[in-house]
Write an enzyme that holds these catalytic residues in place. Sequence first.
Site, PDB file in Angstrom:
ATOM      1  N   SER A  71       0.847  -1.125  -0.171  1.00 58.62           N
ATOM      2  CA  SER A  71       0.088   0.075   0.013  1.00 58.62           C
ATOM      3  C   SER A  71       0.750   1.323   0.045  1.00 58.62           C
ATOM      4  O   SER A  71       0.229   2.324   0.021  1.00 58.62           O
ATOM      5  CB  SER A  71      -0.892   0.090   1.173  1.00 58.62           C
ATOM      6  OG  SER A  71      -2.145  -0.951   0.955  1.00 58.62           O
ATOM      7  N   LYS A  74      -0.052   3.932  -2.593  1.00 57.29           N
ATOM      8  CA  LYS A  74      -1.066   4.678  -2.498  1.00 57.29           C
ATOM      9  C   LYS A  74      -0.285   6.254  -2.292  1.00 57.29           C
ATOM     10  O   LYS A  74      -1.103   7.218  -2.433  1.00 57.29           O
ATOM     11  CB  LYS A  74      -1.972   4.456  -1.348  1.00 57.29           C
ATOM     12  CG  LYS A  74      -3.057   3.241  -1.699  1.00 57.29           C
ATOM     13  CD  LYS A  74      -3.479   2.594  -0.346  1.00 57.29           C
ATOM     14  CE  LYS A  74      -4.532   1.783  -0.592  1.00 57.29           C
ATOM     15  NZ  LYS A  74      -4.438   0.669   0.340  1.00 57.29           N
ATOM     16  N   SER A 132      -5.612   3.047   4.951  1.00 59.86           N
ATOM     17  CA  SER A 132      -5.173   2.729   3.884  1.00 59.86           C
ATOM     18  C   SER A 132      -6.353   1.827   3.189  1.00 59.86           C
ATOM     19  O   SER A 132      -6.322   0.817   2.597  1.00 59.86           O
ATOM     20  CB  SER A 132      -4.080   1.510   4.094  1.00 59.86           C
ATOM     21  OG  SER A 132      -3.352   1.014   3.043  1.00 59.86           O
ATOM     22  N   LYS A 249       3.653   6.693   4.965  1.00 61.11           N
ATOM     23  CA  LYS A 249       2.716   5.551   4.559  1.00 61.11           C
ATOM     24  C   LYS A 249       3.196   4.087   4.611  1.00 61.11           C
ATOM     25  O   LYS A 249       4.333   3.884   4.503  1.00 61.11           O
ATOM     26  CB  LYS A 249       2.213   5.747   2.934  1.00 61.11           C
ATOM     27  CG  LYS A 249       1.150   4.578   2.500  1.00 61.11           C
ATOM     28  CD  LYS A 249      -0.099   5.198   3.115  1.00 61.11           C
ATOM     29  CE  LYS A 249      -1.115   4.097   2.924  1.00 61.11           C
ATOM     30  NZ  LYS A 249      -1.016   3.120   3.451  1.00 61.11           N
TER      31      LYS A 249
END
Length: 300
Positions: A71, A74, A132, A249
Amino acid sequence: MITGIKGIRLRRAVAVAVTSGAVLATGALTAAPAQAVTTPTIVAKGGYVMNNGTAKTLYTKAADTKRSTGSTTKIMTAKVVLAQSNLNLDAKVTIQKAYSDYVVANNASQAHLIVGDKVTVRQLLYGLMLPSGCDAAYALADKFGSGTTRAARVKSFIGKMNTAAKNLGLTNTHFDSFDGIGNGSNYSTPRDLTKIASSAMKNSTFRTVVKTKSYTAKTITKTGSTRTMAPWTNTNGLLSSYSGTIGVKTGSGPEAGYCLVFAATRNGKTVIGTVLSSTSISQRESDAKKLMNYGFAKLG
């Protein structure tokens, strides 16, 4: 009592030692801080840290080896959205059943968006980056891709992600998904991901979102009433456990392992970096802390 030749030699040795000590002491004052900073050992298979202000490399471990990114993908999703011309963060997006079906089918992390609700682009960015949410990622790709079908819009959006990577001069990065649930060709490197994050952090909305620990969205239901969503909590534990953390992140997956793109500011200096393929949530955070400590020590 010291006598004879031995005594003279000893006095000379003492004098030399004293003089050397004085030189060393003076040298230490003028050369500080010259002590070597020990390079840390991390469990993650790949790592990279740079000075965000100068883009100077501070640490590398397999920094240019391509890996699945989970993720952390993202970050680019958000960057592409925020780069849209005439972007209206308060524009509303209606949540489609396809988004919900997608996260269920993939057993994916989600923001628990409710079909039929109207959610703003700003709220979707929080839903993307904090819990997320792959449903939020799908909604953004559908909104900001172009085409007459959802599949065409999603493909178009992923194309924009790859164009953005090329524009940053990244040669070891490719996206085939909008959220990191790849189809065999979604990869980057610690160095490339760090550069993507550094670029994204130039946007004030992105900076605000990724340093937020918790966010409660109020959405509009099908009937026009207001729904207060359950709070979205940021999956980045560094925000609570490492002083100065400002983002960025997390990511994880069977192929990716445990990943973390991180950034922190101390004494007006910012270090930013990435660990890929660590072994657990706690280990990726431990790896990241070691690298940030090292980065700050190198910056002095």
